[in-house]
Structure formats: C-alpha cells, structure tokens
Motif scaffolding. Structure first.
Motif, PDB file in Angstrom:
ATOM      1  N   VAL A 140     -10.834 -34.432 -13.609  1.00  0.00           N
ATOM      2  CA  VAL A 140     -11.394 -33.151 -14.176  1.00  0.00           C
ATOM      3  C   VAL A 140     -10.161 -32.101 -14.075  1.00  0.00           C
ATOM      4  CG1 VAL A 140     -13.085 -31.497 -13.731  1.00  0.00           C
ATOM      5  CG2 VAL A 140     -13.796 -33.593 -13.565  1.00  0.00           C
ATOM      6  N   ARG A 144      -8.843 -30.059 -17.486  1.00  0.00           N
ATOM      7  CA  ARG A 144      -8.686 -28.922 -17.497  1.00  0.00           C
ATOM      8  C   ARG A 144      -7.445 -28.012 -17.790  1.00  0.00           C
ATOM      9  NH1 ARG A 144     -13.686 -28.034 -13.189  1.00  0.00           N
ATOM     10  NH2 ARG A 144     -15.302 -27.745 -14.450  1.00  0.00           N
ATOM     11  N   GLN A 147      -6.385 -28.819 -21.182  1.00  0.00           N
ATOM     12  CA  GLN A 147      -7.050 -27.879 -21.971  1.00  0.00           C
ATOM     13  C   GLN A 147      -6.475 -26.470 -22.166  1.00  0.00           C
ATOM     14  OE1 GLN A 147     -11.318 -28.334 -20.888  1.00  0.00           O
ATOM     15  NE2 GLN A 147     -11.637 -28.829 -23.029  1.00  0.00           N
ATOM     16  N   ASP A 155     -12.623 -28.781 -27.299  1.00  0.00           N
ATOM     17  CA  ASP A 155     -14.310 -29.059 -27.160  1.00  0.00           C
ATOM     18  C   ASP A 155     -14.466 -30.333 -26.170  1.00  0.00           C
ATOM     19  OD1 ASP A 155     -13.117 -31.138 -28.912  1.00  0.00           O
ATOM     20  OD2 ASP A 155     -14.427 -30.835 -30.623  1.00  0.00           O
ATOM     21  N   LEU A 156     -13.623 -30.708 -25.549  1.00  0.00           N
ATOM     22  CA  LEU A 156     -13.542 -31.401 -24.518  1.00  0.00           C
ATOM     23  C   LEU A 156     -14.462 -31.114 -23.398  1.00  0.00           C
ATOM     24  CD1 LEU A 156     -12.785 -34.467 -23.514  1.00  0.00           C
ATOM     25  CD2 LEU A 156     -10.893 -33.127 -22.196  1.00  0.00           C
ATOM     26  N   ASP A 157     -15.538 -31.940 -22.988  1.00  0.00           N
ATOM     27  CA  ASP A 157     -16.040 -31.550 -21.820  1.00  0.00           C
ATOM     28  C   ASP A 157     -15.495 -32.385 -20.556  1.00  0.00           C
ATOM     29  OD1 ASP A 157     -17.993 -31.444 -19.526  1.00  0.00           O
ATOM     30  OD2 ASP A 157     -19.658 -31.987 -20.389  1.00  0.00           O
ATOM     31  N   PRO A 158     -14.750 -31.804 -19.677  1.00  0.00           N
ATOM     32  CA  PRO A 158     -13.883 -32.424 -18.765  1.00  0.00           C
ATOM     33  C   PRO A 158     -14.597 -33.321 -17.736  1.00  0.00           C
ATOM     34  CG  PRO A 158     -13.024 -30.268 -19.059  1.00  0.00           C
ATOM     35  CD  PRO A 158     -14.366 -30.252 -19.707  1.00  0.00           C
ATOM     36  N   VAL A 159     -15.676 -32.601 -17.402  1.00  0.00           N
ATOM     37  CA  VAL A 159     -16.860 -33.112 -16.199  1.00  0.00           C
ATOM     38  C   VAL A 159     -17.280 -34.549 -16.768  1.00  0.00           C
ATOM     39  CG1 VAL A 159     -18.776 -33.075 -14.728  1.00  0.00           C
ATOM     40  CG2 VAL A 159     -17.374 -30.942 -15.196  1.00  0.00           C
ATOM     41  N   SER A 160     -17.857 -34.645 -17.738  1.00  0.00           N
ATOM     42  CA  SER A 160     -18.403 -35.536 -18.485  1.00  0.00           C
ATOM     43  C   SER A 160     -17.378 -36.706 -18.877  1.00  0.00           C
ATOM     44  CB  SER A 160     -19.390 -35.195 -19.861  1.00  0.00           C
ATOM     45  OG  SER A 160     -20.572 -34.487 -19.446  1.00  0.00           O
ATOM     46  N   ALA A 161     -16.266 -36.349 -19.594  1.00  0.00           N
ATOM     47  CA  ALA A 161     -15.133 -37.262 -19.962  1.00  0.00           C
ATOM     48  C   ALA A 161     -14.663 -37.922 -18.655  1.00  0.00           C
ATOM     49  CB  ALA A 161     -14.374 -36.693 -20.532  1.00  0.00           C
ATOM     50  N   SER A 205      -9.706 -32.997 -31.825  1.00  0.00           N
ATOM     51  CA  SER A 205     -10.853 -32.223 -31.844  1.00  0.00           C
ATOM     52  C   SER A 205     -12.134 -32.711 -32.718  1.00  0.00           C
ATOM     53  CB  SER A 205     -10.861 -30.804 -32.337  1.00  0.00           C
ATOM     54  OG  SER A 205     -11.746 -30.156 -32.289  1.00  0.00           O
ATOM     55  N   TRP A 206     -13.248 -32.420 -32.291  1.00  0.00           N
ATOM     56  CA  TRP A 206     -14.402 -33.147 -32.957  1.00  0.00           C
ATOM     57  C   TRP A 206     -14.141 -32.644 -34.411  1.00  0.00           C
ATOM     58  CZ3 TRP A 206     -18.437 -36.345 -32.594  1.00  0.00           C
ATOM     59  CH2 TRP A 206     -19.381 -36.283 -33.129  1.00  0.00           C
TER      60      TRP A 206
END
Length: 209
Positions: A140, A144, A147, A155-161, A205-206
């Motif tokens: 994480v 971060r 990013q 748009d990356l979610d570090p915790v989920s990823a 990115s998405w």
C-alpha cells in the motif's frame, strides 16, 4: 482464543540448539509426508533426539511450534520482497519472486501444515492473517508513493489492489510449489512479476484503457 505469543523471551532471537533441533526435526517429518495433526510430541522429540520435557521447555504446544516454523518462512520472505522498490523495475521484481519461490519450495511442507491446521484452528488462521499484514501494508505504501509521483494511475485503489496481489500472489505461490514442477519456477516468477507490474504498478488509467 489462545494467545500465539511465545512464553519465553529467549525465543525472540537465535534458537537454542535443542530448539533448533526440534524445529528441524519437525520439518523433516513434514517433508517425509507426515500430517502435522497426527504428529505427536513424542514422535517429534524422538526425531530431534531430545526428551519430551525439553520440547515443552521451548514450546507451549504443537501450535506454538507450527507458528515458529511459519514465522521463519515469512520473515525471510518479507526480507526479500521489501528490498524491492518500483524504481528497480519488473526485471528485478522477477528476480525477487524467483527468490521467494525458492524459499516457498524449501518450506512447502510447513506451508501445507499451516493450511491443514488453519482449517480447524482459529489461532493459526489469525496468526496467518497477521503474518500477511506487513506485506499488504508495505505494498500500500509503495502504491501510494507511486500515485503521488504520477507513475501509478490516480484511479487505483491502493488498499484493494494490495490485498488482491498480496493475498492472491501468496495463494498462487502455494499452488505452484505444491503442484508444479520446479522447472517451471522461472516462468512462474516472471508471470507473477509482470502481473503485478502491468496489472497494478504501471497499469493504464481506467479512462485510458
């Protein structure tokens, strides 16, 4: 839930000779195909060449012993993986995973024992979840930082990823070392590294995909 904290402060450092003999003996028995659940303390003590009372002077019980074996596996693995940063690139990450695969192969019997006992023991399940936490937290922090530097998508979610690649990667490692030929280790390490790199660290990115 029983405590997984070891009783004696002396265990925090290098193991004593008898303690090391017990750890090594248990690993030998597991490698030979013994079920950890069915292993008795007397059998372990006999294999180690120590008295049963010596076992209990170093370990509270068999769960305490298994936790110690697993701690050594995860400590060495974390030392390897935490030495990598995204600045080192995917080729170095491939090398890192090759080293991790080698460690998992060496300790495959211990990891199987963990899976065996975790199926019915809440203490071991809690221990293993806790052991994976430093890997997730470290990932994480890296994501971060990437990013903030503009190298990983906003748009990356570090915790989920991090949860996906750490938990998923660990399970893939177990599946690989317990079911695949060692001749495929290099290819597996490369695929795992590139999955992390292009799927998370340098994925588009998405909106750009």
């Amino acid at each position: 839930m029983p405590s997984i904290t070891r009783r004696r402060a002396a265990k925090a450092g290098r193991p004593t000779s008898a303690e090391a003999d017990i750890l090594a003996a248990t690993q030998r028995l597991l490698i030979k195909g013994a079920s950890f659940t069915e292993l008795g303390v007397q059998q372990i003590s006999t294999e180690a060449g120590v008295a049963r009372s010596t076992f209990y002077s170093h370990f509270r019980d068999k769960i305490d012993l298994l936790v110690r074996l697993a701690t050594e596996l995860m400590s060495s693995t974390f030392d390897i993986t935490s030495a990598w940063t995204p600045a080192d690139g995917p080729d170095r990450l491939t090398d890192v995973f090759a080293e991790v695969v080698a460690v998992y192969r060496e300790h495959a019997a211990v990891r199987r024992a963990l899976a065996e006992v975790a199926a019915y023991d809440a203490t071991v399940r809690a221990f293993w979840a806790k052991e994976l936490t430093p890997f997730t937290d470290f990932t994480v922090r890296l994501l971060r930082a990437e990013q903030e530097a503009g190298r990983a998508p906003a748009d990356l979610d570090p915790v989920s990823a991090a949860r996906v690649i750490v938990t998923g990667g660990e399970r893939a490692l177990v599946d690989h070392v317990t079911g695949a030929d060692p001749g495929h280790d290099a290819a597996f390490a490369r695929e795992l590294a590139l999955t992390w790199w292009h799927g998370v660290y340098r994925r588009p990115s998405w909106h750009d995909a």
